[in-house]
Design an enzyme around this catalytic site. Structure first.
Site, PDB file in Angstrom:
ATOM      1  N   ASP A  72     -18.838   0.525 -30.643  1.00 33.17           N
ATOM      2  CA  ASP A  72     -19.870  -0.364 -30.108  1.00 33.17           C
ATOM      3  C   ASP A  72     -19.151  -1.702 -29.892  1.00 33.17           C
ATOM      4  O   ASP A  72     -17.916  -1.718 -29.755  1.00 33.17           O
ATOM      5  CB  ASP A  72     -21.049  -0.467 -31.095  1.00 33.17           C
ATOM      6  CG  ASP A  72     -22.265  -1.169 -30.505  1.00 33.17           C
ATOM      7  OD1 ASP A  72     -22.889  -0.616 -29.589  1.00 33.17           O
ATOM      8  OD2 ASP A  72     -22.594  -2.288 -30.941  1.00 33.17           O
TER       9      ASP A  72
ATOM     10  N   LYS B 192     -33.343   7.006 -28.810  1.00 30.43           N
ATOM     11  CA  LYS B 192     -32.481   7.292 -27.655  1.00 30.43           C
ATOM     12  C   LYS B 192     -31.861   8.682 -27.766  1.00 30.43           C
ATOM     13  O   LYS B 192     -31.872   9.460 -26.824  1.00 30.43           O
ATOM     14  CB  LYS B 192     -31.361   6.240 -27.611  1.00 30.43           C
ATOM     15  CG  LYS B 192     -30.376   6.425 -26.482  1.00 30.43           C
ATOM     16  CD  LYS B 192     -29.168   5.527 -26.636  1.00 30.43           C
ATOM     17  CE  LYS B 192     -29.548   4.083 -26.836  1.00 30.43           C
ATOM     18  NZ  LYS B 192     -28.382   3.186 -26.788  1.00 30.43           N
TER      19      LYS B 192
ATOM     20  N   LYS C  94     -26.636   3.538 -37.334  1.00 30.06           N
ATOM     21  CA  LYS C  94     -25.880   2.413 -36.757  1.00 30.06           C
ATOM     22  C   LYS C  94     -25.170   1.718 -37.902  1.00 30.06           C
ATOM     23  O   LYS C  94     -25.620   1.805 -39.049  1.00 30.06           O
ATOM     24  CB  LYS C  94     -26.849   1.438 -36.074  1.00 30.06           C
ATOM     25  CG  LYS C  94     -26.209   0.501 -35.077  1.00 30.06           C
ATOM     26  CD  LYS C  94     -26.089   1.115 -33.704  1.00 30.06           C
ATOM     27  CE  LYS C  94     -25.275   0.215 -32.793  1.00 30.06           C
ATOM     28  NZ  LYS C  94     -25.177   0.761 -31.443  1.00 30.06           N
TER      29      LYS C  94
HETATM   30  P1  NAP Z   1     -18.174  -4.953 -25.268  1.00 32.11           P
HETATM   31  O1  NAP Z   1     -17.180  -4.117 -24.556  1.00 32.11           O
HETATM   32  O2  NAP Z   1     -17.796  -5.601 -26.554  1.00 32.11           O
HETATM   33  O3  NAP Z   1     -18.694  -6.061 -24.236  1.00 32.11           O
HETATM   34  C1  NAP Z   1     -19.708  -6.952 -24.541  1.00 32.11           C
HETATM   35  C2  NAP Z   1     -19.774  -7.978 -23.430  1.00 32.11           C
HETATM   36  O4  NAP Z   1     -20.947  -8.762 -23.613  1.00 32.11           O
HETATM   37  C3  NAP Z   1     -18.599  -8.956 -23.406  1.00 32.11           C
HETATM   38  O5  NAP Z   1     -18.254  -9.251 -22.087  1.00 32.11           O
HETATM   39  C4  NAP Z   1     -19.180 -10.177 -24.111  1.00 32.11           C
HETATM   40  O6  NAP Z   1     -18.585 -11.410 -23.752  1.00 32.11           O
HETATM   41  C5  NAP Z   1     -20.595 -10.141 -23.562  1.00 32.11           C
HETATM   42  N1  NAP Z   1     -21.500 -10.937 -24.392  1.00 32.11           N
HETATM   43  C6  NAP Z   1     -21.614 -10.940 -25.728  1.00 32.11           C
HETATM   44  N2  NAP Z   1     -22.553 -11.825 -26.112  1.00 32.11           N
HETATM   45  C7  NAP Z   1     -23.043 -12.375 -24.979  1.00 32.11           C
HETATM   46  C8  NAP Z   1     -24.027 -13.348 -24.707  1.00 32.11           C
HETATM   47  N3  NAP Z   1     -24.705 -13.928 -25.684  1.00 32.11           N
HETATM   48  N4  NAP Z   1     -24.272 -13.674 -23.399  1.00 32.11           N
HETATM   49  C9  NAP Z   1     -23.587 -13.091 -22.396  1.00 32.11           C
HETATM   50  N5  NAP Z   1     -22.612 -12.171 -22.603  1.00 32.11           N
HETATM   51  C10 NAP Z   1     -22.355 -11.824 -23.873  1.00 32.11           C
HETATM   52  O7  NAP Z   1     -19.505  -4.107 -25.601  1.00 32.11           O
HETATM   53  P2  NAP Z   1     -20.106  -2.874 -24.814  1.00 32.11           P
HETATM   54  O8  NAP Z   1     -19.614  -1.635 -25.434  1.00 32.11           O
HETATM   55  O9  NAP Z   1     -19.939  -3.085 -23.354  1.00 32.11           O
HETATM   56  O10 NAP Z   1     -21.647  -2.975 -25.230  1.00 32.11           O
HETATM   57  C11 NAP Z   1     -22.536  -3.852 -24.552  1.00 32.11           C
HETATM   58  C12 NAP Z   1     -23.953  -3.522 -24.926  1.00 32.11           C
HETATM   59  O11 NAP Z   1     -24.233  -2.157 -24.596  1.00 32.11           O
HETATM   60  C13 NAP Z   1     -24.313  -3.642 -26.409  1.00 32.11           C
HETATM   61  O12 NAP Z   1     -25.675  -4.011 -26.502  1.00 32.11           O
HETATM   62  C14 NAP Z   1     -24.129  -2.218 -26.915  1.00 32.11           C
HETATM   63  O13 NAP Z   1     -24.858  -1.980 -28.099  1.00 32.11           O
HETATM   64  C15 NAP Z   1     -24.685  -1.454 -25.744  1.00 32.11           C
HETATM   65  N6  NAP Z   1     -24.263  -0.062 -25.634  1.00 32.11           N
HETATM   66  C16 NAP Z   1     -22.960   0.265 -25.544  1.00 32.11           C
HETATM   67  C17 NAP Z   1     -22.597   1.592 -25.397  1.00 32.11           C
HETATM   68  C18 NAP Z   1     -21.154   2.000 -25.216  1.00 32.11           C
HETATM   69  O14 NAP Z   1     -20.919   3.182 -24.959  1.00 32.11           O
HETATM   70  N7  NAP Z   1     -20.198   1.082 -25.286  1.00 32.11           N
HETATM   71  C19 NAP Z   1     -23.578   2.594 -25.360  1.00 32.11           C
HETATM   72  C20 NAP Z   1     -24.926   2.227 -25.417  1.00 32.11           C
HETATM   73  C21 NAP Z   1     -25.248   0.884 -25.546  1.00 32.11           C
HETATM   74  P3  NAP Z   1     -17.690 -12.243 -24.820  1.00 32.11           P
HETATM   75  O15 NAP Z   1     -16.351 -11.589 -24.740  1.00 32.11           O
HETATM   76  O16 NAP Z   1     -17.707 -13.625 -24.310  1.00 32.11           O
HETATM   77  O17 NAP Z   1     -18.343 -12.093 -26.171  1.00 32.11           O
END
Ligand code: NAP
Length: 367
Positions: A87, A35, A47
């Site tokens: 993350d 990426k 990571k």
């Molecule tokens: P986050 O703020 O911790 O949010 C994660 C969300 O996913 C929460 O609402 C969580 O719900 C939900 N979730 C977790 N497990 C789940 C499941 N099995 N089924 C349905 N929902 C589920 O994390 P985030 O930063 O948004 O990241 C989300 C994804 O994007 C990850 O894969 C991360 O690696 C990727 N990502 C993030 C970034 C970034 O800048 N943040 C950049 C690139 C990629 P609960 O509260 O119920 O667990």
């Protein structure tokens, strides 16, 4: 997991979650490496994280945990060596605490860690970057199919950072956002979709720790269906923005049957291999996470530039440059996928990123 630094310092998010393991970090680090190469910025791939659920602990315990984590990490990190970000489970609060410990241990104020609070050298627009970038990428995919996002039905999974800002950008672009979700179930909104004001209410409540299902209890404008995912809702565009493997083959088939044209992955590897194959077979165009969610790390790259030059960027500059980077990534994917009307973005993203890394490795000569 320090995977590859051929084109820049190791760079990737720290994940605090109860069930993380080395294998998970390995695939995430490889994905991150590819990426980061796709962004065109000088960023290597890594990571990491810990088995720790932030929400199970008091503020003080999380602070102490971040400090203890940095006491070990300090030997591996550095602005030119390894620059982690947040993350799952690691937001700007945790990054601020990690950075505070780093600065105390090293006596230096440099661009170690990105996603920092702005008071500590963070860049405006980082919080929106991944979700906004994912929607920009989906818009470019749609344009390739002679469609515009305005008026289209969009389903979003997750209710965290990526999901909420993907929903926000989709609304700003005139789309109708029909869902958000979490690990307990799915919040569905009416046919008109979520409004900006309603989204702001959700953002405020979840930032204070209210879960989506609790929030839904006294609101008539959304219905929370426990144990369900958004993939049975008919939509034009699906944005999986929660977690890995959240969209499996039956879900992909449901999306295809419901008329979905584009899936853009805001999360990392949310679609299983079987789902990817099913989408390909049924003509749903997939924008893989390593391309579609690269906006977050791209803005982290801008944060590193800001810290190195000590010249602050404005939010406007960041968001404009973010869109340019997403457009460039889209273009690289198209170029390396055979350039057809319906590009194979999975292939394009893999080939384009391997190509950049390979050229850098060859250029360094044999060691
Ligand atoms: P986050 O703020 O911790 O949010 C994660 C969300 O996913 C929460 O609402 C969580 O719900 C939900 N979730 C977790 N497990 C789940 C499941 N099995 N089924 C349905 N929902 C589920 O994390 P985030 O930063 O948004 O990241 C989300 C994804 O994007 C990850 O894969 C991360 O690696 C990727 N990502 C993030 C970034 C970034 O800048 N943040 C950049 C690139 C990629 P609960 O509260 O119920 O667990």
């Amino acid at each position: 997991m320090q995977y590859c630094n051929a084109i820049g310092p190791y760079k990737g998010g720290l994940r605090f979650a109860p069930n993380v393991c080395e294998d998970e970090f390995l695939f995430l680090a490889l994905e991150q490496c590819l990426k980061n190469a796709l962004t065109g910025l000088p960023l290597g791939g890594g990571k990491g994280g810990a088995r720790f659920r932030t929400s199970d602990h008091s503020r003080h315990e999380v602070l102490r945990f971040c400090q203890a984590f940095m006491d070990e990490y300090v030997r591996h990190g550095g602005a030119d060596v390894d620059v982690p970000a947040g993350d799952i489970g690691v937001g700007s609060r945790e990054i601020g605490w990690l950075y505070g410990r780093w600065a105390k241990l090293t006596g230096r104020h440099v661009g170690m860690l990105t996603g920092k609070p702005e008071e500590l050298g963070g860049i405006p627009g980082r919080v929106e970057a991944t979700g906004y970038g994912t929607v920009r990428f989906a818009m470019r995919m749609l344009e390739r199919l002679d469609r515009q996002i305005d008026g289209l039905r969009v389903t979003v999974s997750g209710a965290g950072n990526v999901a909420l800002y993907a929903a926000e950008r989709a609304i700003l672009e005139g789309a109708r956002v029909l869902s958000l979700s979490n690990s307990k179930g799915t919040a569905r909104f009416g046919d008109g979709g979520l409004t900006r004001e309603q989204l702001d209410e959700i953002k405020e409540a979840t930032a204070e720790g209210t879960r989506l299902e609790a929030f839904a209890q006294d609101r008539s404008w959304l219905e929370f269906a426990e144990g369900t995912t958004p993939w049975s809702i008919e939509c034009d565009v699906a944005l999986p923005c929660a977690t890995q493997n959240e969209l499996d083959e039956p879900d992909a088939r449901l999306l295809a049957a419901g008329g979905t044209v584009v899936v853009a992955e805001g999360a990392n590897m949310p679609s299983t291999a079987a789902a990817v194959a099913a989408m390909k077979e049924s003509g749903v165009v997939l924008g893989p996470g390593k391309a579609a969610n690269a906006g977050g790390v791209a803005v982290s790259g801008f944060e590193m530039i800001q810290n190195a030059t000590r010249d602050p960027w404005t939010r406007k500059e960041v968001l404009e440059r973010l869109d340019e980077v997403m457009d460039e990534i889209h273009e690289r994917c198209v170029q390396h996928s055979g350039n057809g009307k319906r590009p194979d973005y999975v292939r394009g993203a893999n080939v384009a990123s391997f190509y950049r890394l390979g050229r850098a490795i060859v250029a360094t000569g044999p060691n």
